[in-house]
Design an enzyme around this catalytic site. Sequence first.
Site, PDB file in Angstrom:
ATOM      1  N   HIS A 107       0.048   5.311   6.629  1.00  0.00           N
ATOM      2  CA  HIS A 107      -0.006   5.931   5.303  1.00  0.00           C
ATOM      3  C   HIS A 107       0.086   7.445   5.419  1.00  0.00           C
ATOM      4  O   HIS A 107       0.196   7.975   6.524  1.00  0.00           O
ATOM      5  CB  HIS A 107      -1.299   5.512   4.597  1.00  0.00           C
ATOM      6  CG  HIS A 107      -1.426   4.035   4.460  1.00  0.00           C
ATOM      7  ND1 HIS A 107      -2.124   3.260   5.370  1.00  0.00           N
ATOM      8  CD2 HIS A 107      -0.935   3.172   3.537  1.00  0.00           C
ATOM      9  CE1 HIS A 107      -2.053   1.982   5.012  1.00  0.00           C
ATOM     10  NE2 HIS A 107      -1.331   1.900   3.907  1.00  0.00           N
TER      11      HIS A 107
ATOM     12  N   ASP B 115      -4.910   6.100  11.448  1.00  0.00           N
ATOM     13  CA  ASP B 115      -3.954   5.558  10.483  1.00  0.00           C
ATOM     14  C   ASP B 115      -2.685   6.389  10.587  1.00  0.00           C
ATOM     15  O   ASP B 115      -2.620   7.523  10.105  1.00  0.00           O
ATOM     16  CB  ASP B 115      -4.530   5.625   9.064  1.00  0.00           C
ATOM     17  CG  ASP B 115      -3.532   5.141   8.005  1.00  0.00           C
ATOM     18  OD1 ASP B 115      -2.421   4.723   8.377  1.00  0.00           O
ATOM     19  OD2 ASP B 115      -3.871   5.195   6.802  1.00  0.00           O
TER      20      ASP B 115
ATOM     21  N   SER C 252       0.809  -1.218   0.000  1.00  0.00           N
ATOM     22  CA  SER C 252       0.000   0.000   0.000  1.00  0.00           C
ATOM     23  C   SER C 252       0.841   1.267   0.000  1.00  0.00           C
ATOM     24  O   SER C 252       0.351   2.346  -0.356  1.00  0.00           O
ATOM     25  CB  SER C 252      -0.931   0.017   1.213  1.00  0.00           C
ATOM     26  OG  SER C 252      -0.198  -0.034   2.416  1.00  0.00           O
TER      27      SER C 252
END
Length: 434
Positions: free
Chosen positions: A405, A402, A155
Site C-alpha cells: 500500500h 507494508d 484495498s
Amino acid sequence: MGTIDLFNKEKSLSIIKRLLPWTLCALLPISYFYPLPFSPYPNPHLPHFPSNNITYHSSLSASASPPSSAEKEKSNEAECDYFNGEWVSDSRGPLYNDTTCGTIKEGRNCITHGRTDLGYLQWRWKPNECNLPRFEPQTFLRHIKNKHVAFVGDSMARNQLESLLCMLATALTPNLVYYNKAGKENQFSRWHFPLFNATISLYWSPFLVHGIEKSSTNPNNNLYLDRVDEKWARDMDQMDLIVLSFGHWFLIPAVYHEGDSVLGCHYCPGLNHTEIGFYDALRKALRTTFNSIVERSRGNGIDIIVTTFTPHHFEGEWDKAGACPKTKPYRNEEKQLEGMDAEMRKIEIEEVKEAKGKARRRLRLEALDVTKLAFLRPDGHPGPYMNPSPFVKGNAGRVQNDCVHWCLPGPIDTWNEILLEMIKKWENQPKSED
C-alpha cells in the site's frame, strides 16, 4: 475468450513463493477497513446505501466557479499521454498532511507513525509530452456535481479513495453518510458533498465477480468467473463513474468456477482440480464485469476507469524481515517493468481496449495506467510505519513491513491528479451511442 492456459505443478510451486508478498495485501485490508470519521456516523444497519437528504452551508459556491483561463489552457493538453514520464524533484510537497486531512487510515499514516525521511513527498510526476496540473479540489467537485463516483475493488481501491478524500477535504469536508459495521460489511462506505450534491462510495469487491473469500475452514478463495459480484453491481443504476482497482487477490490460492463446472484452481494441493494460471482468471473476471456494466447501463451512460495493477517493492522475503528501505524513486533506466507486473497490466489494458471496441451503448471506458508510475516509487510505501513508532522497542530486525500500500500523503495522490485530467477530457467527448 479462449481456453485457460494450464500450468504444470512444478511451475505453480516455483512461483508460489514469489506470490507470498501479496498475501499481505489480502490480510492488511481487513484490519484497515474502517470508515473515515469526517462526520458523525449514521445508522450502520441499513441494508443499502441511503439517498442523500442532507443540508450543508459553506462559503464555497458550486455554481459560481466557471473554468479559469488557466484551466482551459490545461485542457488543451487533454490528448497528452500522462502515463509515460519520470519523477522529478518538487519542493512544493502535497496538498495535505497528517493533521489537515481529517483522518488518514491508521496503516497509511506514515508521518504520524514516526517516518522522518520525508523526501518521498518532494517528487512530482512529469509526463514526457506535457505537464500534469496540480490537483484542484474545487474543479474535481464541479465535474462530479450531481454525480455518484464509486470505487470498486480491493484495498488498493480503498487506498486511492482515501487519497482522493484527503485532497478534496482541503476545499470542502466530506460527510460520511453511510457505513455498515456488521462483520466485514464495514468495507462499504459513502461520503457526500452536499453543496455539489456529489457522492463518493467504496465497495469492497476484491474479485469484481462473485467470490467466497478464504477462511479458517477453507484455505482457498472460490471465484465464479461468469457472475458479477452483486454486492456492488446491485447499486449500478445509481453510479455515474465506476473506478475499478483489483488484481492482488488473484495471486492467492483459489478454485475457479464457471457455470456449474470447476475450471481448475491456482495452487490448491490436496484438491482434485487441474492447476491453472491466474492470468486468464483475471481476464475472465474483468470481461464479465465489463459485460455486466454494459448490459445493465440501459443507456444511462456509466463511465468506467480501470486503475491498473501496482507492484510491491519488498526487498528480501516479505515474511523474513523483507522491507522497502528505498528513500528515492527509481530512474527510468534503473528498472524495467517485466514479469508478473507487466503481464497483469497488459491484461487490463487489453481488456479495456476490447471492451471499448465492443461497446454498443453509451459508454466511456479508459485505463488509468499507473503501473509504471507506481513501479518507479519504492520509497512511497508505509514500510515499517504501518505501525506507530515501530522501532521504539528495539525490534528493528523483526518489525513487519507494508510494501504494497501507499503512505498518505504520497505517490498515490498522483493517481487522482491523472483521474481528474481524464474526467476533464471526457467533458467534451461524446459517449458512444447505441
